[in-house]
Each structure stands twice: as C-alpha cells, then as structure tokens.
Design a protein around this motif. Structure first.
Motif, PDB file in Angstrom:
ATOM      1  N   GLU A 269      46.963 -43.723  17.654  1.00  0.00           N
ATOM      2  CA  GLU A 269      46.797 -42.810  16.601  1.00  0.00           C
ATOM      3  C   GLU A 269      45.868 -43.006  15.680  1.00  0.00           C
ATOM      4  O   GLU A 269      45.052 -42.267  14.991  1.00  0.00           O
ATOM      5  N   THR A 270      45.636 -44.288  15.336  1.00  0.00           N
ATOM      6  CA  THR A 270      44.439 -44.695  14.502  1.00  0.00           C
ATOM      7  C   THR A 270      43.143 -44.365  15.006  1.00  0.00           C
ATOM      8  O   THR A 270      42.193 -44.162  14.553  1.00  0.00           O
ATOM      9  N   LEU A 271      43.013 -44.723  16.412  1.00  0.00           N
ATOM     10  CA  LEU A 271      41.826 -44.217  17.169  1.00  0.00           C
ATOM     11  C   LEU A 271      41.305 -42.769  17.187  1.00  0.00           C
ATOM     12  O   LEU A 271      40.487 -42.616  16.910  1.00  0.00           O
ATOM     13  N   ARG A 272      42.599 -41.932  17.269  1.00  0.00           N
ATOM     14  CA  ARG A 272      42.299 -40.628  17.191  1.00  0.00           C
ATOM     15  C   ARG A 272      41.797 -40.243  15.800  1.00  0.00           C
ATOM     16  O   ARG A 272      40.901 -39.468  15.812  1.00  0.00           O
ATOM     17  N   LEU A 273      42.295 -40.838  14.996  1.00  0.00           N
ATOM     18  CA  LEU A 273      41.914 -40.474  13.615  1.00  0.00           C
ATOM     19  C   LEU A 273      40.367 -41.042  13.136  1.00  0.00           C
ATOM     20  O   LEU A 273      39.877 -40.379  12.648  1.00  0.00           O
ATOM     21  N   GLU A 274      40.349 -42.298  13.579  1.00  0.00           N
ATOM     22  CA  GLU A 274      38.968 -42.922  13.105  1.00  0.00           C
ATOM     23  C   GLU A 274      38.230 -43.373  14.417  1.00  0.00           C
ATOM     24  O   GLU A 274      38.093 -44.346  14.887  1.00  0.00           O
ATOM     25  N   PRO A 275      37.662 -42.355  15.285  1.00  0.00           N
ATOM     26  CA  PRO A 275      37.138 -42.854  16.663  1.00  0.00           C
ATOM     27  C   PRO A 275      35.923 -43.378  16.389  1.00  0.00           C
ATOM     28  O   PRO A 275      35.050 -43.160  15.303  1.00  0.00           O
ATOM     29  N   VAL A 276      35.648 -44.730  17.195  1.00  0.00           N
ATOM     30  CA  VAL A 276      34.588 -45.531  16.984  1.00  0.00           C
ATOM     31  C   VAL A 276      33.501 -44.664  17.500  1.00  0.00           C
ATOM     32  O   VAL A 276      32.401 -45.089  16.867  1.00  0.00           O
ATOM     33  N   VAL A 277      33.307 -44.143  18.586  1.00  0.00           N
ATOM     34  CA  VAL A 277      32.207 -43.492  19.101  1.00  0.00           C
ATOM     35  C   VAL A 277      32.455 -41.927  18.504  1.00  0.00           C
ATOM     36  O   VAL A 277      33.419 -41.194  18.766  1.00  0.00           O
ATOM     37  N   GLY A 278      31.586 -41.720  17.545  1.00  0.00           N
ATOM     38  CA  GLY A 278      31.574 -40.268  17.060  1.00  0.00           C
ATOM     39  C   GLY A 278      31.260 -39.232  17.567  1.00  0.00           C
ATOM     40  O   GLY A 278      31.672 -38.213  17.407  1.00  0.00           O
ATOM     41  N   ARG A 279      30.156 -39.314  18.535  1.00  0.00           N
ATOM     42  CA  ARG A 279      29.515 -38.242  19.419  1.00  0.00           C
ATOM     43  C   ARG A 279      29.394 -38.504  20.740  1.00  0.00           C
ATOM     44  O   ARG A 279      28.988 -39.550  21.204  1.00  0.00           O
ATOM     45  N   LEU A 280      29.554 -37.737  21.644  1.00  0.00           N
ATOM     46  CA  LEU A 280      29.027 -37.744  23.082  1.00  0.00           C
ATOM     47  C   LEU A 280      28.164 -36.776  23.302  1.00  0.00           C
ATOM     48  O   LEU A 280      28.350 -35.582  23.260  1.00  0.00           O
ATOM     49  N   LEU A 326      47.117 -39.998   9.296  1.00  0.00           N
ATOM     50  CA  LEU A 326      47.810 -40.840  10.418  1.00  0.00           C
ATOM     51  C   LEU A 326      48.993 -40.891  10.548  1.00  0.00           C
ATOM     52  O   LEU A 326      49.847 -41.266   9.516  1.00  0.00           O
ATOM     53  N   CYS A 327      49.616 -40.434  11.767  1.00  0.00           N
ATOM     54  CA  CYS A 327      51.000 -40.093  12.101  1.00  0.00           C
ATOM     55  C   CYS A 327      51.461 -40.711  13.003  1.00  0.00           C
ATOM     56  O   CYS A 327      51.198 -40.304  14.100  1.00  0.00           O
ATOM     57  N   PRO A 328      52.042 -42.067  12.908  1.00  0.00           N
ATOM     58  CA  PRO A 328      52.242 -42.705  14.311  1.00  0.00           C
ATOM     59  C   PRO A 328      53.091 -42.097  15.149  1.00  0.00           C
ATOM     60  O   PRO A 328      52.975 -42.482  16.395  1.00  0.00           O
ATOM     61  N   GLU A 329      53.980 -40.846  14.869  1.00  0.00           N
ATOM     62  CA  GLU A 329      54.955 -40.449  15.888  1.00  0.00           C
ATOM     63  C   GLU A 329      54.365 -39.002  16.037  1.00  0.00           C
ATOM     64  O   GLU A 329      55.073 -37.917  16.384  1.00  0.00           O
ATOM     65  N   ARG A 330      53.134 -38.922  16.024  1.00  0.00           N
ATOM     66  CA  ARG A 330      52.378 -37.378  16.369  1.00  0.00           C
ATOM     67  C   ARG A 330      52.948 -37.062  17.950  1.00  0.00           C
ATOM     68  O   ARG A 330      52.677 -37.689  18.660  1.00  0.00           O
ATOM     69  N   ALA A 331      53.155 -35.861  17.467  1.00  0.00           N
ATOM     70  CA  ALA A 331      53.670 -35.044  19.167  1.00  0.00           C
ATOM     71  C   ALA A 331      52.476 -34.425  19.589  1.00  0.00           C
ATOM     72  O   ALA A 331      51.827 -33.679  18.830  1.00  0.00           O
ATOM     73  N   LEU A 332      51.862 -34.694  20.674  1.00  0.00           N
ATOM     74  CA  LEU A 332      50.576 -34.013  21.264  1.00  0.00           C
ATOM     75  C   LEU A 332      51.179 -33.326  22.609  1.00  0.00           C
ATOM     76  O   LEU A 332      52.177 -33.716  23.261  1.00  0.00           O
ATOM     77  N   PRO A 333      50.221 -32.366  22.843  1.00  0.00           N
ATOM     78  CA  PRO A 333      50.603 -31.540  24.025  1.00  0.00           C
ATOM     79  C   PRO A 333      50.683 -32.263  25.373  1.00  0.00           C
ATOM     80  O   PRO A 333      50.080 -33.316  25.185  1.00  0.00           O
ATOM     81  N   ARG A 334      51.231 -31.823  26.124  1.00  0.00           N
ATOM     82  CA  ARG A 334      51.334 -32.303  27.517  1.00  0.00           C
ATOM     83  C   ARG A 334      49.853 -32.596  28.045  1.00  0.00           C
ATOM     84  O   ARG A 334      49.462 -31.630  28.275  1.00  0.00           O
ATOM     85  N   GLY A 335      49.571 -33.735  28.543  1.00  0.00           N
ATOM     86  CA  GLY A 335      48.336 -34.245  29.366  1.00  0.00           C
ATOM     87  C   GLY A 335      47.349 -34.557  28.279  1.00  0.00           C
ATOM     88  O   GLY A 335      46.077 -34.698  28.543  1.00  0.00           O
ATOM     89  N   VAL A 336      47.464 -34.366  26.953  1.00  0.00           N
ATOM     90  CA  VAL A 336      46.432 -34.926  26.009  1.00  0.00           C
ATOM     91  C   VAL A 336      46.805 -36.549  25.711  1.00  0.00           C
ATOM     92  O   VAL A 336      48.144 -36.882  25.385  1.00  0.00           O
ATOM     93  N   PRO A 337      45.935 -37.289  25.922  1.00  0.00           N
ATOM     94  CA  PRO A 337      46.033 -38.668  25.705  1.00  0.00           C
ATOM     95  C   PRO A 337      46.496 -39.104  24.254  1.00  0.00           C
ATOM     96  O   PRO A 337      46.051 -38.268  23.278  1.00  0.00           O
ATOM     97  N   ALA A 338      47.194 -40.077  23.849  1.00  0.00           N
ATOM     98  CA  ALA A 338      47.507 -40.453  22.599  1.00  0.00           C
ATOM     99  C   ALA A 338      46.188 -40.683  21.720  1.00  0.00           C
ATOM    100  O   ALA A 338      46.470 -40.403  20.582  1.00  0.00           O
ATOM    101  N   ALA A 339      45.248 -40.949  22.300  1.00  0.00           N
ATOM    102  CA  ALA A 339      44.019 -41.258  21.156  1.00  0.00           C
ATOM    103  C   ALA A 339      43.196 -39.916  21.318  1.00  0.00           C
ATOM    104  O   ALA A 339      41.911 -40.013  20.656  1.00  0.00           O
ATOM    105  N   VAL A 340      43.597 -38.842  22.042  1.00  0.00           N
ATOM    106  CA  VAL A 340      42.780 -37.734  22.292  1.00  0.00           C
ATOM    107  C   VAL A 340      41.461 -37.998  23.096  1.00  0.00           C
ATOM    108  O   VAL A 340      41.514 -38.370  23.985  1.00  0.00           O
ATOM    109  N   MET A 341      40.451 -37.856  22.230  1.00  0.00           N
ATOM    110  CA  MET A 341      39.110 -38.127  22.795  1.00  0.00           C
ATOM    111  C   MET A 341      38.618 -39.637  22.236  1.00  0.00           C
ATOM    112  O   MET A 341      37.426 -39.873  22.518  1.00  0.00           O
ATOM    113  N   GLY A 342      39.436 -40.156  21.761  1.00  0.00           N
ATOM    114  CA  GLY A 342      39.148 -41.556  21.233  1.00  0.00           C
ATOM    115  C   GLY A 342      38.474 -42.497  22.494  1.00  0.00           C
ATOM    116  O   GLY A 342      37.648 -43.332  22.032  1.00  0.00           O
TER     117      GLY A 342
END
Length: 413
Positions: A269-280, A326-342
């Motif tokens: 969740e920290t990486l989702r909120l604060e992605p180290v790589v900001g652009r692709l 930053l929500c440690p128990e964030r619920a994400l849709p099925r198939g979405v990684p925990a870090a989203v695009m992190g």
C-alpha cells in the motif's frame, strides 16, 4: 499524523505532481514535443499489456537503440527477444528462489541496523542501499568484489543522470563522475565476477547471460539495468516505508504487532501511494484510439505515450475511497495487484517485485525491533531517470546501543 474518516493516515510524504490532475487521457504539448498522457488505471493497463502495439520508450530507450550496436539489455527489449530473455531470467524470481534469500537478508539486516547509534545520526539511505546492493548482487552474481566499494561506485553512478545525452559545461563534472564510476564498476565488480563465473558457473544471472553468449560489455549493461531496477528503487521503498512509520505512531505499532503478511500488505500500500517510478513511457507502433471515462485521444504511430503512475495508482475507480491516503487494509478489485502500478504491468512488469517487498519487510522489521527516532524528515529530490523521488539525509538515532548478533553469513560474502 491526523486521521481521516475511515481510519487511514493522512498522506504526508512525497508531494504529488501537479500534472497528475486532469482527464483520463489527453494530448499535451510541451517543450520536448507533444505526448499522450494517460492517468486512468484501465487505460494504463491497456497500453502496458499491448505488447505488439507499443514499445519501451522510458529510461532513455530511444537513445539506447539509436546509439548502441550491442544487444540491448532486457529493459529495452520488446517482442520475441524480450520473451526469450524473460524466460531465461524467470528461474531466479520464482517463489522458491526468492525465499532462499531470506536467511541472508535477515542476517544482513540485523548487521546493518546494528550500525544505528544513540550518539550520532546514521543515514537510512546508506543502510538501505547497502542492503539492496548485496541482495541484488547475489541475484545477479556480483559477489567477487568489495560490497562497500561496489555500493560507493553505484551510488556515484546513480546520483548522476546516467541516461542523459546532453553535454553542457555545467553538467560536464557530473557526466565525468558517472562515466568514471561506470568504468570502475566494470573493472572492479563486473569483470572479476565474469572471470569467476567462466571458471565456475553459478545459479545466477551472470552465468545465464554467459550461457547465451553475451559479451562482457553486454553483461555490464545488464548489471547496470538490474542495479537500477533492484538497488535504487528498493532503497527508496525502504526509506519511504520508514518515513511513514516514524511519522505515525499508530501505524508503527500496527507494523510491529503484525505478522509477515500484514507488514508486506502495508508496504504494498505504501508503494501504491508513493510509487518510486513515477512515469512509464511507451512509443506507439500503430495508430489506435484510447477512450477514457471523460476523454479520448487518437494515438498516431510514433506517438509518445506517458503513463502517470501516481495518477493511475490514485484512480478512485480502482483504489476506492481516500486514494491519496495510506490504508493498510485497502480492498482492491479482483485482478488488481496490491501495489496497483507500483511494479508496472504487462510484459515489462518488474520481476523482482516480490524480492523488493520481502527485503523491505525484513529490513524494517529489524530496524523497528529497536527504539528508533529520526532527527528530522529526509531530503526529497527529483530523480530524472525514474521520474520519481530520491530520499536521503534521513538521519536515524537509536535510544539505546545495539546488541550486534553473530553473523550466520560466511565472512567476505
């Protein structure tokens, strides 16, 4: 930090770019030409998973392809060549292979954390880099030189802009330092490892590249690529994770009381909120229409597509309520990684993501078994390569001296 409704800590740390606000997709004209900016998660995933429709354009890919006659490193490959390299490296990133590094990581983390003293501040960025360099060095096979020396050489290399091709009087000293560090990294770290692996092959990436007929310079570029992906980004994940924990006593207590799974979830969740790589960045290989919820753009062949990872990770359609908290128990849709695009997505998704999370969880667990305080917040700088943040001068103090555990890793490893 104060709390917001839902019990999520308020976002404190790296400031979001103003450019993250805007429609799902739009064409933006800037000083370097126009680009198509993507901010929604679904469109970002659509682009990143279209292996035939786009090619890698980030991290100086266009310059690398146009100026080099060598085999490009895996980061810059697409199509069949990329699939071949991913298959060759896959055995080093299986769950079983990753778990085998745990004892080494735990021992190393204990020894590094023991260096935090009560009478003098210790820069967390230095400790995190030492941790990341040794772990990635094991995976790659860079194990035949001095760890502190290799850390210094890679720090010098990555502190510059290693992908820059612009020469100016002002930037000349930095360019020279970067090239000197590359030369030293090759002769003092990579070359000894190649010699040793030719005599005694190992189960690591250098032996795999030798089996495929890579030249010494091609192995150097692969080593630098994995260094950037695994060393620098993991250093930032450890640093930003520690910053969040030190800023929020309740979050720190939750981390200390939790099990391995809950601590890893917090880091995702920290990486989702604060992605180290900001652009692709991707370059369109054919004309295509990108339609978002509130906008659409006709992409022409050759257009640069700029995926805003911070915006995609904060897409409320995916992240849900309070996407900038930053929500440690964030619920994400099925198939979405925990870090989203992190860790990216598609065929260029970072294969070392599980290693980075395990490494950060082990290091921060060791760190916060002690009573640690910070002298102040870290310095936040902009990294032109990752289009994200660099944290350093994060000075930590221990309230009591450490009991240094005996090492279980062979001396000189």
């Amino acid at each position: 930090m104060d709390a917001v409704s839902g019990g999520c800590p308020v976002r404190k740390l790296t400031p979001p770019s103003e450019a993250t606000a805007g429609p799902d997709v739009e064409r933006v004209v800037g000083p370097d030409g126009d680009r198509v900016v993507v901010r929604s998660f679904e469109l970002a995933r659509q682009v990143l998973r279209d292996e035939d429709g786009y090619r890698q354009a980030g991290f100086g890919a266009d310059n690398v392809r146009s100026q080099s006659t060598m085999r490009p490193p895996i980061l810059y490959l697409d199509g069949p060549d990329h699939r071949t390299q991913r298959r060759a490296s896959a055995p080093f990133f299986t769950p079983k292979a990753i778990e085998a590094y745990r004892p080494m990581m735990e021992d190393l983390a204990d020894r590094l954390v023991a260096q935090v003293r009560p009478d003098r501040g210790t820069d967390l960025a230095d400790l995190a880099m030492r941790m990341a360099v040794e772990v990635v060095g094991r995976v790659v096979g860079l194990t035949h030189s001095s760890l502190p020396g290799m850390t210094r050489r890679l720090n010098t290399f990555f502190d510059g802009d290693p992908l820059s091709t612009t020469l100016s009087v002002r930037g000349l000293p930095r360019l020279l330092r970067t090239h000197t560090a590359t030369f030293r990294f090759y002769w003092q770290d990579v070359k000894p490892a190649i010699r040793a692996h030719r005599k005694h092959p190992q189960d690591d990436l250098i032996s795999a590249t030798l089996d495929q007929g890579f030249s010494d310079l091609e192995i150097l570029t692969e080593s630098i690529t994995y260094g950037a992906a695994g060393m620098v980004t993991t250093r930032e994940l450890i640093s930003v994770g520690a910053w969040h924990l030190l800023e929020d006593p309740e979050l720190l207590a939750r981390f200390r009381d939790g099990d391995r799974e809950s601590r890893s979830a917090l880091l995702h969740e920290t990486l989702r909120l604060e992605p180290v790589v900001g652009r692709l960045l991707r370059r369109a290989e054919r004309a295509v229409r990108l339609d978002g919820r509130d906008s659409g753009v006709d992409v022409a062949e050759g257009d640069l597509v700029d995926i805003d990872v911070r915006a995609a990770n904060a897409d409320a359609e995916v992240a849900g309520a309070e996407p900038l908290q930053l929500c440690p128990e964030r619920a994400l849709p099925r198939g979405v990684p925990a870090a989203v695009m992190g860790f990216g997505d598609g065929h260029h998704k970072c294969p070392g993501g599980p290693i980075a999370i395990m490494e950060a969880e082990i290091f921060l667990s060791a760190l916060f078994r002690r009573d640690i305080v910070a002298e102040g917040p870290p310095r936040v700088r902009w990294n032109p390569v990752s289009q994200g943040y660099d944290l350093d001068r994060f000075m930590l103090l221990a309230r009591q001296p450490a009991r240094i555990p005996p090492s279980t890793v062979p001396a000189g490893s």
